[in-house]
Design a protein around this motif. Structure first.
Motif, PDB file in Angstrom:
ATOM      1  N   ALA A  28       0.843  -1.198   0.000  1.00 10.32           N
ATOM      2  CA  ALA A  28       0.000   0.000   0.000  1.00 10.32           C
ATOM      3  C   ALA A  28       0.878   1.247   0.000  1.00 10.32           C
ATOM      4  O   ALA A  28       1.960   1.260   0.597  1.00 10.32           O
ATOM      5  N   PHE A  29       0.402   2.293  -0.673  1.00 10.06           N
ATOM      6  CA  PHE A  29       1.129   3.548  -0.781  1.00 10.06           C
ATOM      7  C   PHE A  29       0.201   4.709  -0.413  1.00 10.06           C
ATOM      8  O   PHE A  29      -0.984   4.692  -0.753  1.00 10.06           O
ATOM      9  N   GLY A  30       0.744   5.701   0.255  1.00  9.92           N
ATOM     10  CA  GLY A  30       0.002   6.931   0.485  1.00  9.92           C
ATOM     11  C   GLY A  30      -1.169   6.792   1.431  1.00  9.92           C
ATOM     12  O   GLY A  30      -1.089   6.117   2.457  1.00  9.92           O
ATOM     13  N   TYR A  31      -2.305   7.393   1.022  1.00 13.14           N
ATOM     14  CA  TYR A  31      -3.450   7.567   1.913  1.00 13.14           C
ATOM     15  C   TYR A  31      -4.720   6.958   1.339  1.00 13.14           C
ATOM     16  O   TYR A  31      -5.010   7.103   0.160  1.00 13.14           O
ATOM     17  N   ARG A  32      -5.470   6.306   2.207  1.00 11.35           N
ATOM     18  CA  ARG A  32      -6.830   5.897   1.854  1.00 11.35           C
ATOM     19  C   ARG A  32      -7.767   7.096   1.930  1.00 11.35           C
ATOM     20  O   ARG A  32      -8.729   7.206   1.170  1.00 11.35           O
ATOM     21  N   ASP A  33      -7.506   7.988   2.881  1.00  8.83           N
ATOM     22  CA  ASP A  33      -8.277   9.226   3.044  1.00  8.83           C
ATOM     23  C   ASP A  33      -7.284  10.307   3.442  1.00  8.83           C
ATOM     24  O   ASP A  33      -6.966  10.466   4.621  1.00  8.83           O
ATOM     25  N   LYS A  34      -6.775  11.036   2.450  1.00 10.25           N
ATOM     26  CA  LYS A  34      -5.719  12.010   2.724  1.00 10.25           C
ATOM     27  C   LYS A  34      -6.219  13.138   3.612  1.00 10.25           C
ATOM     28  O   LYS A  34      -5.498  13.619   4.494  1.00 10.25           O
ATOM     29  N   ALA A  35      -7.454  13.586   3.401  1.00 15.61           N
ATOM     30  CA  ALA A  35      -7.984  14.697   4.194  1.00 15.61           C
ATOM     31  C   ALA A  35      -8.028  14.358   5.675  1.00 15.61           C
ATOM     32  O   ALA A  35      -7.807  15.213   6.536  1.00 15.61           O
ATOM     33  N   ALA A  36      -8.296  13.073   5.976  1.00 18.16           N
ATOM     34  CA  ALA A  36      -8.361  12.636   7.377  1.00 18.16           C
ATOM     35  C   ALA A  36      -7.037  12.082   7.875  1.00 18.16           C
ATOM     36  O   ALA A  36      -6.929  11.689   9.039  1.00 18.16           O
ATOM     37  N   GLY A  37      -6.026  12.017   6.997  1.00 14.73           N
ATOM     38  CA  GLY A  37      -4.727  11.505   7.384  1.00 14.73           C
ATOM     39  C   GLY A  37      -4.688  10.004   7.618  1.00 14.73           C
ATOM     40  O   GLY A  37      -3.826   9.512   8.352  1.00 14.73           O
ATOM     41  N   VAL A  38      -5.591   9.267   6.960  1.00 14.40           N
ATOM     42  CA  VAL A  38      -5.662   7.814   7.122  1.00 14.40           C
ATOM     43  C   VAL A  38      -4.814   7.138   6.050  1.00 14.40           C
ATOM     44  O   VAL A  38      -5.026   7.350   4.853  1.00 14.40           O
ATOM     45  N   SER A  39      -3.879   6.320   6.466  1.00 20.45           N
ATOM     46  CA  SER A  39      -2.980   5.656   5.517  1.00 20.45           C
ATOM     47  C   SER A  39      -3.714   4.603   4.698  1.00 20.45           C
ATOM     48  O   SER A  39      -4.672   3.974   5.167  1.00 20.45           O
ATOM     49  N   MET A  40      -3.224   4.384   3.480  1.00 14.26           N
ATOM     50  CA  MET A  40      -3.746   3.311   2.640  1.00 14.26           C
ATOM     51  C   MET A  40      -3.395   1.964   3.259  1.00 14.26           C
ATOM     52  O   MET A  40      -2.327   1.794   3.856  1.00 14.26           O
ATOM     53  N   THR A  41      -4.301   0.993   3.116  1.00 20.84           N
ATOM     54  CA  THR A  41      -4.054  -0.380   3.539  1.00 20.84           C
ATOM     55  C   THR A  41      -4.316  -1.305   2.355  1.00 20.84           C
ATOM     56  O   THR A  41      -5.063  -0.963   1.443  1.00 20.84           O
ATOM     57  N   THR A  42      -3.709  -2.480   2.380  1.00 19.56           N
ATOM     58  CA  THR A  42      -3.834  -3.385   1.234  1.00 19.56           C
ATOM     59  C   THR A  42      -5.239  -3.932   1.070  1.00 19.56           C
ATOM     60  O   THR A  42      -5.579  -4.434  -0.006  1.00 19.56           O
ATOM     61  N   ASP A  43      -6.076  -3.839   2.124  1.00 24.39           N
ATOM     62  CA  ASP A  43      -7.455  -4.325   2.008  1.00 24.39           C
ATOM     63  C   ASP A  43      -8.435  -3.199   1.710  1.00 24.39           C
ATOM     64  O   ASP A  43      -9.650  -3.371   1.862  1.00 24.39           O
ATOM     65  N   SER A  44      -7.943  -2.049   1.258  1.00 27.74           N
ATOM     66  CA  SER A  44      -8.826  -0.921   0.963  1.00 27.74           C
ATOM     67  C   SER A  44      -9.762  -1.260  -0.192  1.00 27.74           C
ATOM     68  O   SER A  44      -9.390  -1.954  -1.142  1.00 27.74           O
ATOM     69  N   LEU A  45     -10.981  -0.740  -0.107  1.00 27.53           N
ATOM     70  CA  LEU A  45     -12.001  -0.924  -1.135  1.00 27.53           C
ATOM     71  C   LEU A  45     -11.960   0.257  -2.105  1.00 27.53           C
ATOM     72  O   LEU A  45     -11.880   1.411  -1.677  1.00 27.53           O
ATOM     73  N   MET A 201     -13.711 -13.940  -3.843  1.00 31.80           N
ATOM     74  CA  MET A 201     -13.702 -12.477  -3.928  1.00 31.80           C
ATOM     75  C   MET A 201     -14.671 -11.926  -2.883  1.00 31.80           C
ATOM     76  O   MET A 201     -15.805 -11.550  -3.182  1.00 31.80           O
ATOM     77  N   VAL A 202     -14.210 -11.868  -1.648  1.00 37.60           N
ATOM     78  CA  VAL A 202     -15.093 -11.577  -0.509  1.00 37.60           C
ATOM     79  C   VAL A 202     -15.409 -10.096  -0.367  1.00 37.60           C
ATOM     80  O   VAL A 202     -16.320  -9.721   0.374  1.00 37.60           O
ATOM     81  N   ASP A 203     -14.663  -9.233  -1.070  1.00 35.14           N
ATOM     82  CA  ASP A 203     -14.823  -7.786  -0.910  1.00 35.14           C
ATOM     83  C   ASP A 203     -15.260  -7.106  -2.204  1.00 35.14           C
ATOM     84  O   ASP A 203     -14.972  -5.928  -2.421  1.00 35.14           O
ATOM     85  N   THR A 204     -15.947  -7.829  -3.073  1.00 32.60           N
ATOM     86  CA  THR A 204     -16.373  -7.279  -4.359  1.00 32.60           C
ATOM     87  C   THR A 204     -17.890  -7.282  -4.450  1.00 32.60           C
ATOM     88  O   THR A 204     -18.532  -8.248  -4.051  1.00 32.60           O
ATOM     89  N   ALA A 249     -19.155  -1.306  -9.818  1.00 35.32           N
ATOM     90  CA  ALA A 249     -18.720  -2.239  -8.775  1.00 35.32           C
ATOM     91  C   ALA A 249     -17.577  -1.660  -7.946  1.00 35.32           C
ATOM     92  O   ALA A 249     -16.916  -0.694  -8.331  1.00 35.32           O
ATOM     93  N   HIS A 250     -17.362  -2.289  -6.794  1.00 41.29           N
ATOM     94  CA  HIS A 250     -16.197  -1.995  -5.959  1.00 41.29           C
ATOM     95  C   HIS A 250     -15.435  -3.292  -5.746  1.00 41.29           C
ATOM     96  O   HIS A 250     -15.986  -4.394  -5.864  1.00 41.29           O
ATOM     97  N   SER A 251     -14.147  -3.174  -5.425  1.00 37.89           N
ATOM     98  CA  SER A 251     -13.338  -4.356  -5.180  1.00 37.89           C
ATOM     99  C   SER A 251     -12.066  -3.959  -4.455  1.00 37.89           C
ATOM    100  O   SER A 251     -11.833  -2.773  -4.168  1.00 37.89           O
ATOM    101  N   THR A 252     -11.238  -4.948  -4.144  1.00 40.62           N
ATOM    102  CA  THR A 252      -9.894  -4.732  -3.610  1.00 40.62           C
ATOM    103  C   THR A 252      -8.882  -5.216  -4.639  1.00 40.62           C
ATOM    104  O   THR A 252      -9.217  -5.975  -5.553  1.00 40.62           O
ATOM    105  N   ALA A 253      -7.632  -4.806  -4.467  1.00 44.11           N
ATOM    106  CA  ALA A 253      -6.586  -5.280  -5.376  1.00 44.11           C
ATOM    107  C   ALA A 253      -6.469  -6.798  -5.319  1.00 44.11           C
ATOM    108  O   ALA A 253      -6.311  -7.460  -6.353  1.00 44.11           O
ATOM    109  N   SER A 254      -6.581  -7.368  -4.128  1.00 43.01           N
ATOM    110  CA  SER A 254      -6.444  -8.824  -3.984  1.00 43.01           C
ATOM    111  C   SER A 254      -7.593  -9.556  -4.658  1.00 43.01           C
ATOM    112  O   SER A 254      -7.381 -10.581  -5.327  1.00 43.01           O
ATOM    113  N   ASP A 255      -8.815  -9.065  -4.471  1.00 43.93           N
ATOM    114  CA  ASP A 255      -9.967  -9.693  -5.111  1.00 43.93           C
ATOM    115  C   ASP A 255      -9.843  -9.645  -6.625  1.00 43.93           C
ATOM    116  O   ASP A 255     -10.059 -10.641  -7.329  1.00 43.93           O
ATOM    117  N   TYR A 256      -9.488  -8.461  -7.147  1.00 39.15           N
ATOM    118  CA  TYR A 256      -9.439  -8.339  -8.601  1.00 39.15           C
ATOM    119  C   TYR A 256      -8.289  -9.148  -9.183  1.00 39.15           C
ATOM    120  O   TYR A 256      -8.371  -9.623 -10.324  1.00 39.15           O
TER     121      TYR A 256
END
Length: 295
Positions: A28-45, A201-204, A249-256
């Motif tokens: 994971a790189f950067g932010y999942r929510d930059k405005a809130a300062g939340v870091s990106m995670t590999t399970d992000s949707l 694909m549990v997160d799609t 649709a939505h998904s994660t990198a792992s699901d896709y």
């Protein structure tokens, strides 16, 4: 990716790499929510936009393998209002529709799959015809039910004769509605049973559950190119009026990655077969002959 995050061009990203069928890199790189300062995670949707299209096509191809739908069938078999489509004839500048002429042939299922239906995205041009169409899949699904959507498109003139031109458009949204018409369930429900669950694909899906909202990756507050405020469109925490197969649709990198590896492995992943080998080879072959103008 680190440079783009540092420059403010993207909030963040998840990068997954597979080699010889095995996941060898997931970061994971950067932010999942930059405005809130939340870091990106590999399970992000993520909203996956047009990466929805191949999944919709796979859903239809599972029905093709059962002879429930055929490539050369007319779209009008499922939605009769498409039986007598007309094609716009415009002035050279494209600013005025001078007249309409009858379609030389009907729109087929294959046309929907390969973007040769003549049904275009409104945001793909500035002609008089483009201005009549909804902008994209997500704006259509936000504003209209599936039935309203099909009625709207069937009443519009086509930009091109069916089968004549490759032009990005609403074919896969209509294909998803064909799947719903055949199976009498939503596209999301069908994909869940026949693609997502078998592949793990549990997160799609098409609506992000409230329990998972915190994992949803947010856009930068302002467009890095224009500086204008921006948000994700649509917000997939809220149900749309239909599950648009072209972009909702939505998904994660792992699901896709699981879905992509299934296609790479000719229809099979982890011992689970979704499509036959020859079907995937057909899906991944060039569908545009020399008689089709490719835009």
């Amino acid at each position: 990716l680190n440079a783009d995050v540092a420059a403010g061009r993207i909030p963040g990203a998840v990068l997954a790499i597979a080699r010889k069928g095995r996941l060898v890199y997931l970061e994971a790189f950067g932010y999942r929510d930059k405005a809130a300062g939340v870091s990106m995670t590999t399970d992000s949707l993520f909203s996956i936009a047009s990466m929805t299209k191949p999944m919709t096509t796979v859903a239809a191809l599972t029905l093709y393998e059962q002879s429930k739908v055929l490539m050369d069938e007319p779209l009008a078999k499922y939605f009769p209002k498409f039986a007598d489509m007309r094609v716009a004839v415009m002035d050279p500048e494209g600013t005025t529709i001078l007249k309409t002429v009858p379609a030389e042939r009907t729109i087929t299922i294959q046309d929907l799959m390969r973007h040769t239906s003549g049904l275009i995205y409104g945001n793909r041009g500035t002609t008089a015809v483009h201005k009549l169409y909804p902008a994209v899949s997500t704006s259509a699904a936000t504003a209209m039910t599936g039935a309203q959507f099909t009625d709207t498109l069937a009443a519009l003139p086509l930009r091109w004769q069916p089968g004549a031109v490759w032009d990005y458009g609403f074919g896969l949204d209509l294909l998803g509605l064909v799947v719903e018409s055949i199976e009498k369930k939503s596209l999301g429900q069908y994909l869940q049973t026949h693609v997502f669950k078998p592949l793990g694909m549990v997160d799609t899906g098409f609506v992000i559950p409230s329990s998972q909202w915190m994992r949803y990756a947010k856009a930068l507050p302002n467009d890095p190119e224009t500086g204008q405020p921006q948000t994700l469109d649509p917000d997939l925490t809220q149900p749309l009026k239909f599950a648009c197969g072209g972009g909702c649709a939505h998904s994660t990198a792992s699901d896709y990655m699981r879905f992509a590896l299934m296609l790479l492995n000719k229809g099979q992943y982890g011992g689970t077969r979704i499509l036959g080998r020859k079907t995937v080879e057909y899906m991944l072959s060039n569908q545009l002959g020399p008689d089709v103008m490719n835009l």
